[in-house]
Design an enzyme around this catalytic site. Structure first.
Site, PDB file in Angstrom:
ATOM      1  N   GLY A  14       0.834  -1.205   0.000  1.00 61.05           N
ATOM      2  CA  GLY A  14       0.000   0.000   0.000  1.00 61.05           C
ATOM      3  C   GLY A  14       0.866   1.252   0.000  1.00 61.05           C
ATOM      4  N   ASP A 130       0.084   1.709   9.244  1.00 63.54           N
ATOM      5  CA  ASP A 130      -0.450   0.911  10.360  1.00 63.54           C
ATOM      6  C   ASP A 130       0.479   0.892  11.579  1.00 63.54           C
ATOM      7  OD1 ASP A 130      -2.420   0.291   8.509  1.00 63.54           O
ATOM      8  OD2 ASP A 130      -1.500  -1.613   7.949  1.00 63.54           O
ATOM      9  N   MET A 172      -8.341   2.937   9.612  1.00 68.31           N
ATOM     10  CA  MET A 172      -7.564   1.786   9.129  1.00 68.31           C
ATOM     11  C   MET A 172      -6.615   1.274  10.220  1.00 68.31           C
ATOM     12  SD  MET A 172      -6.552   2.566   5.200  1.00 68.31           S
ATOM     13  CE  MET A 172      -7.672   2.128   3.873  1.00 68.31           C
ATOM     14  N   GLY A 173      -5.702   0.400   9.817  1.00 65.83           N
ATOM     15  CA  GLY A 173      -4.706  -0.088  10.774  1.00 65.83           C
ATOM     16  C   GLY A 173      -4.522  -1.587  10.777  1.00 65.83           C
TER      17      GLY A 173
HETATM   18  O1  F6P Z   1      -1.617  -1.544   5.310  1.00 66.99           O
HETATM   19  C1  F6P Z   1      -2.114  -0.290   4.981  1.00 66.99           C
HETATM   20  C2  F6P Z   1      -3.592  -0.344   4.746  1.00 66.99           C
HETATM   21  O2  F6P Z   1      -4.032   0.961   4.416  1.00 66.99           O
HETATM   22  C3  F6P Z   1      -4.411  -0.944   5.882  1.00 66.99           C
HETATM   23  O3  F6P Z   1      -4.603  -0.039   6.938  1.00 66.99           O
HETATM   24  C4  F6P Z   1      -5.669  -1.336   5.144  1.00 66.99           C
HETATM   25  O4  F6P Z   1      -6.331  -2.396   5.781  1.00 66.99           O
HETATM   26  C5  F6P Z   1      -5.151  -1.768   3.800  1.00 66.99           C
HETATM   27  O5  F6P Z   1      -3.881  -1.180   3.635  1.00 66.99           O
HETATM   28  C6  F6P Z   1      -6.046  -1.384   2.651  1.00 66.99           C
HETATM   29  O6  F6P Z   1      -5.527  -1.935   1.493  1.00 66.99           O
HETATM   30  P1  F6P Z   1      -5.998  -1.557   0.039  1.00 66.99           P
HETATM   31  O7  F6P Z   1      -5.338  -0.258  -0.338  1.00 66.99           O
HETATM   32  O8  F6P Z   1      -5.520  -2.681  -0.800  1.00 66.99           O
HETATM   33  O9  F6P Z   1      -7.489  -1.410   0.050  1.00 66.99           O
END
Ligand code: F6P
Length: 344
Positions: A14, A130, A172-173
């Site tokens: 991410g 996170d 998030m997290g």
């Molecule tokens: O690991 C970073 C994060 O933003 C998490 O907090 C979240 O669960 C995930 O990535 C979301 O992922 P994506 O961008 O694939 O939806």
């Protein structure tokens, strides 16, 4: 040992605020040491596909305040398909990349760890909003995400107060409550719910009612996307897993909002902050941390200390073995969470 003349840098997983400051610092420090730098596009995918771009002073000029990553990113796992791993090694040899700096979270650094064991000369830089990586006190991106979430909570407060409502903010997290706890404390949330402590809906509703009893007819609830009810499991957006086996978390805010309204009778609204937390310009803290990480990573490459990653320990940037950086999840410091509970 072969001297490093050509260094590759990639960002995987991410995106997060602070990646560009690292890329800038890596490029500037390497060029200063007489090492050529190639940016590898879209994480490990770029090494599989041989998709690279030369980085010079001009290409990293002006990127310090920019969110995201100028190199692009992906969640590609080269260990998923043997032919991908073979192509990755071929690219390293063909481009004569003597070393790679991999900037990423547990998945990207997990791949870096395996590659280092195969003899690839790699140094890691930990990133994630996170803040759940062990072996570093903080990752860059976290501070920016917390500030964005805090500002959102401040804004929710005004509507909560004016309309006498319960406002639920889902942050998030993943499976750690760092963003929820920091943003919740900073924003003065009345209840903070995190993955580390199962959600007791009766306790949440009691807190809200108690506040009403003393004339506070609004409440702010911050819930981490990875929080779980006492009886439940992860609340997910879809069943599909990514290449590293992760589910997409999300949706607990809506469930919680409905339960609170049903049980207390108070009007409740839910806000899911989502990717807003990951976007935009990094804070000063994240720009400085990213820059320090980038400079240290190049230092490690030049010293031939491969198989390591940079890490913030107290206020010092140190090197730790890559496999220590991607082991167990770093969950919230419960002492800190207790502070948040004092204000219930
Ligand atoms: O690991 C970073 C994060 O933003 C998490 O907090 C979240 O669960 C995930 O990535 C979301 O992922 P994506 O961008 O694939 O939806």
């Amino acid at each position: 040992m072969v001297a490093v003349r050509h260094l590759g840098v990639l960002t995987g997983g991410g995106d997060c605020p602070g990646l560009n400051p690292v890329i800038r610092a890596v490029t500037r420090a390497a060029l200063q040491a007489g090492v050529n730098v190639s940016g590898i596009r879209n994480g490990w995918k770029g090494l599989i596909q041989g998709d690279t771009v030369t980085l010079d002073l001009q290409s990293v000029s002006g990127i310090l305040p920019r969110g995201g990553t100028i190199l692009g990113t992906s969640r590609t796992n080269p260990y998923k398909r043997p032919e991908d791993l073979k192509r990755l090694h071929e690219t390293l040899a063909r481009l004569e990349l003597n070393a790679v700096i991999a900037i990423g979270g547990e998945d990207t650094l997990g791949v870096a760890t395996k590659l280092a064991k195969e003899g690839v000369r790699v140094v890691g830089v930990p990133k994630t909003i996170d803040n759940d990586l062990p072996a570093t006190d903080f990752t860059f991106g976290f501070d920016t995400a917390v500030n964005i979430a805090m500002e959102a909570i401040d804004r929710l407060h005004t509507t909560a107060e004016s309309h006498h409502r319960i406002m639920v903010a889902e942050v998030m997290g993943r499976h750690a409550g760092w963003i929820a706890t920091y943003a919740g404390i900073a924003g003065g949330a009345d209840v903070i719910l995190i993955p580390e402590v199962p959600v007791d809906i009766d306790e949440v509703c009691d807190t809200i009612k108690r506040r009403h009893g003393r004339g506070k007819d609004f409440s702010i609830i911050v819930v981490a996307e990875g929080a779980q009810f006492k009886t439940g499991s992860d609340v997910t957006r879809e069943e599909k897993l990514d290449e590293f086996g992760h589910v997409r978390l999300g949706g607990i805010g809506d469930l919680l909002g409905k339960m609170i309204e049903e049980r207390t009778g108070f009007e409740t609204r839910v806000t899911v902050l989502g990717h807003i937390q990951r976007g935009g310009s990094p804070t000063a803290f994240d720009r400085v941390l990213g820059t320090r990480f980038g400079v240290k990573a190049v230092e490690l490459v030049l010293a031939g200390r491969f198989g390591t990653m940079v890490s913030l320990q107290g206020n010092k940037i140190e090197a730790v073995p890559l496999d220590q950086g991607t082991g167990a999840l770093k969950t919230i410091d419960m002492g800190l969470y207790t502070i948040a509970k004092i204000f219930d």
